[in-house]
Enzyme design. Structure first.
Site, short mmCIF file in Angstrom:
data_model
loop_
_atom_site.label_atom_id
_atom_site.label_comp_id
_atom_site.label_asym_id
_atom_site.label_seq_id
_atom_site.Cartn_x
_atom_site.Cartn_y
_atom_site.Cartn_z
CB SER A 185 -14.11 4.00 10.50
OG SER A 185 -14.40 4.65 9.70
CG HIS A 213 -13.84 0.36 13.09
ND1 HIS A 213 -12.35 0.22 13.46
CD2 HIS A 213 -13.45 0.63 12.03
CE1 HIS A 213 -11.42 0.77 12.94
NE2 HIS A 213 -12.51 1.26 11.68
CE LYS A 244 -9.53 -0.46 10.76
NZ LYS A 244 -10.28 0.24 9.69
C1 LIG Z 1 -10.37 0.16 8.06
C2 LIG Z 1 -11.11 -0.11 7.51
C3 LIG Z 1 -11.47 -0.99 6.30
C4 LIG Z 1 -9.88 -1.02 5.94
O1 LIG Z 1 -9.32 -2.54 6.45
P1 LIG Z 1 -7.89 -2.65 5.84
O2 LIG Z 1 -7.45 -3.93 6.78
O3 LIG Z 1 -7.02 -1.14 7.61
O4 LIG Z 1 -8.08 -2.36 4.64
C5 LIG Z 1 -12.30 -1.03 5.66
N1 LIG Z 1 -13.71 -0.68 6.61
C6 LIG Z 1 -13.91 0.23 7.37
C7 LIG Z 1 -15.25 0.16 8.07
C8 LIG Z 1 -12.90 0.44 8.55
O5 LIG Z 1 -12.92 0.65 9.22
#
Ligand SMILES: *Cc1c(COP(=O)(O)O)cnc(C)c1O
Length: 394
Positions: A185, A213, A244
Site C-alpha cells: 500500500s 489495492h 478503495k
Molecule cells: C487499506 C488497506 C486495508 C484496509 O482496508 P479498509 O477497508 O480501509 O479497512 C487492508 N489492507 C491493505 C493492504 C490496505 O491498503
C-alpha cells in the site's frame, strides 16, 4: 463540571511532545469531497491526488443512485451484526456478486478491510502454527498475525530466499501460513505471487493474499494481482476491500464454501461488529456492475499511470523502484522535507499523501501520489511538472 485538563494520564503529554519534536504528530484536517476529483482542504479548493478511489466510482451516478434507493428503503444503520439481524438482501446480493466476480465458491463481508484481515487470520491460525509476514504488509495483516497466537515471523520485503529458508525450518509446526499484500500500500509494488505459491506448495504452507489495492485495478477483468499472475486457484484465502477502487466501504474474503462457512462461525471482527449499512452494499454492487460493464476504465487508468511515470522520469524524478499502477511513491527521506513539499504542493492546488513513520520505515518518508480516473491526461502532465519543480527546489 469543566473539562478535565491535567489530573489524568500525565505521561501522555510527553509522548505528544516527542511526536511534535520529530515531526511525527499527525495533524487532522477537514477534507470535503467535491465533484470530479476536487476537494476542499481546510477551505482551499485542491485536486485530490491522495485518495484510493482509483476508478472514480465513489461519485458515479449509478453508485450514488443505488445507495440512495437502499437508504430510502432500509434506513441507514443495519441494526445488528450479520448473524443476528443485520444481514439484509443487499448483503446477500453483494456476497453472491463478489463470489461470482472472484470466481470463488463463496464470499463473506466484514465491516472494513482491516476487520477482514484481523478476523480472518485470527480465525484460521493458532498457537501451534507459524505465520510468515512480509515486513511491508499492511498493519491489519501484521496485527492479525500478532493477535492470532501463532509464532510470528517477519521476512524482509519480498525476500524469497529468506522465506524459503524459514519455511524449511518450520516443518514441526502444525500449519504454515504465508501472509502478503498483493499490492503493497505504501510502495505500490506487487508481491511475487507465483514464487510465493511455489514456496507454499513446496513446504505445504497456505497463502493469505490481501488484494485491497488491486481489486478493480489489476488483472484482465479487475480481480486483482492473483488474476494478473494467473494464480487465483493456488491461493487459499483472498481478502479484498470495497473501500478503495470500488468507492464504498467494507472488507470481504472469498474462497471455498468451507472457508467462508468457517469464517461465518469464527471470525470475531464479523461476529461481534454491526453489519455494513445496506446502502453501502447496494453501492458496492452497483460499483461492481460498472466495473464489469466498463473494462475501459481499467485500461484508461493504466494509461494514466504510464503517462505520469514517463512525465516524471523525463524530468529526472524516479518514482520508488518496483512501483506500478496508481500508487506512485516518491521517497523524500525525512519527515521535514516530506511535509515541506506536501505543503508547497497544497499551496499550488494539489493534495498528496505525506507518509511518515510508523506507516513507513524511518528514513523513507515519502509523498504518496495516487492517480484516479478523475484526473485528465493534461492535468497529470501538469502535475508532474509542478511536482518536479517543488522537488528540485529542495
Ligand atoms: C487499506 C488497506 C486495508 C484496509 O482496508 P479498509 O477497508 O480501509 O479497512 C487492508 N489492507 C491493505 C493492504 C490496505 O491498503
Amino acid at each position: 463540571m469543566g473539562i478535565v485538563t491535567d489530573s489524568h494520564l500525565p505521561w501522555l503529554r510527553q509522548q505528544l511532545d516527542e511526536w511534535d519534536a520529530s515531526l511525527l504528530r499527525r495533524r487532522r484536517r477537514v477534507v470535503t469531497p467535491l465533484k470530479e476529483g476536487w476537494c476542499l482542504v481546510d477551505g482551499r479548493r485542491v485536486r485530490n491526488f491522495a485518495g484510493n478511489d482509483y476508478l472514480h466510482l465513489a461519485q458515479h451516478p449509478d453508485v450514488i443512485a443505488a445507495a440512495q434507493a437502499a437508504v430510502v428503503q432500509a434506513g441507514v444503520g443495519s441494526q445488528g451484526s450479520a448473524l443476528v439481524c443485520g444481514r439484509t438482501s443487499w448483503h446477500v446480493e453483494l456476497e453472491q456478486r463478489l463470489a461470482r466476480f472472484e470466481g470463488a465458491e463463496a464470499a463473506i463481508l466484514f465491516p472494513t478491510g482491516m476487520a477482514a484481515n484481523m478476523g480472518t487470520i485470527t480465525a484460521l491460525a493458532g498457537a501451534r502454527d507459524v505465520v510468515f509476514c512480509d515486513r511491508l504488509n499492511h498493519a491489519s495483516l501484521i496485527d492479525g498475525c500478532r493477535l492470532c497466537g501463532a509464532k510470528f515471523r517477519v521476512y524482509r520485503h519480498k525476500d524469497l530466499n529468506r522465506l524459503g529458508d524459514a519455511l524449511q525450518q518450520a516443518a514441526h509446526f502444525q500449519r504454515r501460513w504465508i501472509v502478503t499484500d498483493s499490492v503493497f500500500s505504501m510502495d505500490g509494488d506487487l508481491a511475487p505471487l507465483p514464487e510465493l505459491c511455489d514456496l507454499a506448495e513446496r513446504y505445504q504452507a497456505h497463502l493469505i493474499v490481501d488484494e485491497a489495492h488491486a481489486t478493480g485495478v489489476f488483472g484482465a477483468t479487475g480481480r486483482g494481482v492473483c488474476e494478473h499472475f494467473g494464480v487465483a486457484r493456488r491461493v487459499a484465502v483472498r481478502v479484498g476491500t470495497l473501500s478503495k477502487a470500488l468507492g464504498a466501504l467494507g472488507g470481504f474474503v472469498c474462497g471455498s464454501a468451507e472457508l467462508i462457512e468457517t469464517l461465518w462461525n469464527s471470525a470475531r471482527t464479523q461476529m461481534f461488529s454491526t453489519a455494513l449499512p445496506p446502502a453501502i452494499c447496494a453501492a458496492a454492487t452497483a460499483a461492481l456492475d460498472v466495473l464489469e460493464r466498463e473494462p475501459e476504465r481499467r485500461i484508461q487508468l493504466q494509461r494514466s499511470c504510464e503517462l505520469f511515470r514517463t512525465e516524471l522520469r523525463q524530468r529526472g524524478v524516479e518514482p520508488l523502484p518496483g512501483s506500478t499502477g496508481p500508487i506512485v511513491p516518491v521517497v523524500t527521506g525525512s519527515p521535514a522535507t516530506t511535509l515541506q513539499v506536501a505543503a508547497k504542493l497544497e499551496e499550488r492546488g494539489y493534495l498528496v499523501g505525506a507518509i511518515r513513520p510508523p506507516t513507513v520505515p524511518a528514513g523513507t518518508s515519502r509523498l504518496r501520489i495516487s492517480l484516479s480516473l478523475a484526473h485528465s491526461t493534461t492535468e497529470i502532465a501538469q502535475f508532474a511538472a509542478v511536482l518536479t519543480e517543488e522537488l528540485s527546489a529542495l
